[in-house]
Write a protein that holds these residues in place. Structure first.
Motif, mmCIF file in Angstrom:
data_model
loop_
_atom_site.group_PDB
_atom_site.id
_atom_site.type_symbol
_atom_site.label_atom_id
_atom_site.label_comp_id
_atom_site.label_asym_id
_atom_site.label_seq_id
_atom_site.Cartn_x
_atom_site.Cartn_y
_atom_site.Cartn_z
ATOM 1 N N ALA A 164 39.079 41.069 35.610
ATOM 2 C CA ALA A 164 39.085 42.226 36.493
ATOM 3 C C ALA A 164 37.718 42.898 36.515
ATOM 4 O O ALA A 164 37.230 43.319 37.564
ATOM 5 C CB ALA A 164 40.155 43.219 36.060
ATOM 6 N N GLN A 165 37.102 42.985 35.354
ATOM 7 C CA GLN A 165 35.833 43.682 35.262
ATOM 8 C C GLN A 165 34.757 43.036 36.140
ATOM 9 O O GLN A 165 33.972 43.717 36.790
ATOM 10 C CB GLN A 165 35.373 43.694 33.808
ATOM 11 C CG GLN A 165 34.222 44.638 33.562
ATOM 12 C CD GLN A 165 33.747 44.554 32.140
ATOM 13 O OE1 GLN A 165 34.159 43.679 31.394
ATOM 14 N NE2 GLN A 165 32.864 45.459 31.760
ATOM 15 N N SER A 181 35.558 43.761 39.740
ATOM 16 C CA SER A 181 35.360 45.178 40.025
ATOM 17 C C SER A 181 33.930 45.466 40.473
ATOM 18 O O SER A 181 33.690 46.338 41.303
ATOM 19 C CB SER A 181 35.693 45.996 38.776
ATOM 20 O OG SER A 181 35.333 47.332 38.952
ATOM 21 N N GLN A 194 36.363 52.323 39.133
ATOM 22 C CA GLN A 194 37.263 51.541 38.291
ATOM 23 C C GLN A 194 38.720 51.870 38.604
ATOM 24 O O GLN A 194 39.575 50.976 38.665
ATOM 25 C CB GLN A 194 36.934 51.825 36.817
ATOM 26 C CG GLN A 194 37.773 51.041 35.840
ATOM 27 C CD GLN A 194 39.015 51.808 35.455
ATOM 28 O OE1 GLN A 194 38.976 53.009 35.253
ATOM 29 N NE2 GLN A 194 40.136 51.112 35.367
ATOM 30 N N PHE A 254 39.804 50.405 41.936
ATOM 31 C CA PHE A 254 39.974 48.958 41.816
ATOM 32 C C PHE A 254 41.298 48.620 41.141
ATOM 33 O O PHE A 254 42.012 47.717 41.566
ATOM 34 C CB PHE A 254 38.821 48.356 41.022
ATOM 35 C CG PHE A 254 38.960 46.886 40.819
ATOM 36 C CD1 PHE A 254 38.635 46.000 41.828
ATOM 37 C CD2 PHE A 254 39.447 46.383 39.620
ATOM 38 C CE1 PHE A 254 38.788 44.638 41.652
ATOM 39 C CE2 PHE A 254 39.597 45.032 39.432
ATOM 40 C CZ PHE A 254 39.269 44.153 40.449
ATOM 41 N N SER A 255 41.602 49.367 40.093
ATOM 42 C CA SER A 255 42.863 49.133 39.394
ATOM 43 C C SER A 255 44.055 49.272 40.338
ATOM 44 O O SER A 255 44.975 48.450 40.339
ATOM 45 C CB SER A 255 42.989 50.120 38.235
ATOM 46 O OG SER A 255 44.253 50.012 37.613
#
Lengths: 139, 139
Positions: free
Chosen positions: B69-70, B73, B80, B83-84
Motif C-alpha cells: 500500500a505504501q 500511495s 495517507q 488513500f486508505s
DNA sequence: TTGCATCCCATGCATATGCATGTAGCGTAC
DNA sequence: GTACGCTACATGCATATGCATGGGATGCAA
C-alpha cells in the motif's frame, strides 16, 4: 485487442498519459503547498486566492468596484454552487462584499473590501514564491 | 513596493502565473470530464482509475499479484488517509483485494481482482479519448 | 395581463479529502 | 525482557465540493 482500433498509436497514448500525470502531479504538489502556506499565514486557500486575484485584476482593468458573480464564476474552476459558497465564506471573513445588481436583480456584484485588497497584497509574493519553487521549469 | 525585492522580475512572474493557471484549467476540465464519463459508465473516478492503472502496471512489470500500500500511495496524489479510504471503497466494490503482508504485519498488499482488471480494460480507452479531447496540444 | 420558460443565485444532501489521532506491529537500546 | 520510539494503516471530525433542487427575477408570447 487494442489493435482493432485503427487510430491506436501507442506513442501518442504514452505522451498523453505522461502529460496528464504531469498535470496531476503539478496540481497536487502546488495546490497542496499553497493551501498549507497561505492557509497558515493568511487563512485562505487556492480558490480564495484565485478569486481575490481576479477581483483585483478586474479592478485594475475596469476601474470599477465590483464584478458580476457570473463572470467571476467562469474564471475560477468551480461549480456554480461551490462558487456561491466560496463568495459567502469570503464575505463572512471580510474579504469581499456582495451587493445586489440594480439592473438585473437576479444577479449580484462581488467587490473587494480594503481587507481583501490588503490580504491579496500580502499573500501574492508568497504565492509567487511557491509557484517558483514547485512548478517544473518550462521546457 | 515590489521593487524592493531585488529578484523581482515581472515577466518571469507572469510566465509562472500563466503556467499555474494552465495547470489549474487542465486539471479542472480533464478531471471533471473523467469523473463524469468514467463515473457514469464504470462507477469510478480519477483516483480510482489511477490506482487501477498503477496496479495493472505493477502487475505487468513485476509479475506479482499485489503491491504494498505504501508504494502505491506515493503514486496517486492523495494523503495517507484518503488513500486508505480509496482502497477500502474499491475493495468494497470488488475492484481490489487487501491482504496482510506476511513479512511485516503492519503493511497490507493490494491486488487487482479479475473484476478490477476487466473494469480497467474497459475504462482505459475512454480515459485516453478524454485526455486526447481535453488536454491542450503540447507546444 | 397572464402564463411559461429561462436565468441567477442559494441550499439540502451525499461524498471525497486532509488533519489529527488511534491502534497495532516492528526495532533498538539498555 | 522491557521500555521507548518509529512505522503502517485506520478512523473521527471538519470542511470543500458537485449534483439536484428551490426560489425569486426576468423576458417573451399570446
Amino acid at each position: 485487442m487494442t489493435d482493432l482500433d485503427p487510430d491506436h498509436d501507442p506513442a501518442a497514448e504514452t505522451a498523453l498519459t505522461q502529460q496528464w500525470r504531469a498535470v496531476l502531479a503539478s496540481h497536487a504538489v502546488t495546490s497542496c503547498a499553497i493551501d498549507r502556506e497561505l492557509g497558515d499565514a493568511f487563512g485562505i486557500g487556492v480558490s480564495e486566492f484565485e478569486l481575490l486575484e481576479r477581483l483585483w485584476e478586474f479592478e485594475q482593468e475596469e476601474h470599477q468596484s465590483g464584478s458580476r458573480a457570473q463572470v467571476l464564476s467562469g474564471s475560477v474552476h468551480l461549480s456554480q454552487s461551490a462558487f456561491s459558497r466560496l463568495v459567502a465564506r469570503m464575505e463572512k471573513s471580510g474579504l469581499v462584499q456582495r451587493s445586489l445588481c440594480e439592473n438585473d436583480r437576479r444577479g449580484i456584484f462581488v467587490a473587494l473590501t480594503d481587507e481583501g485588497r490588503e490580504r491579496y497584497r500580502k499573500a501574492r509574493p508568497v504565492h509567487r514564491r511557491i509557484l517558483a519553487e514547485t512548478l517544473p521549469p518550462q521546457g
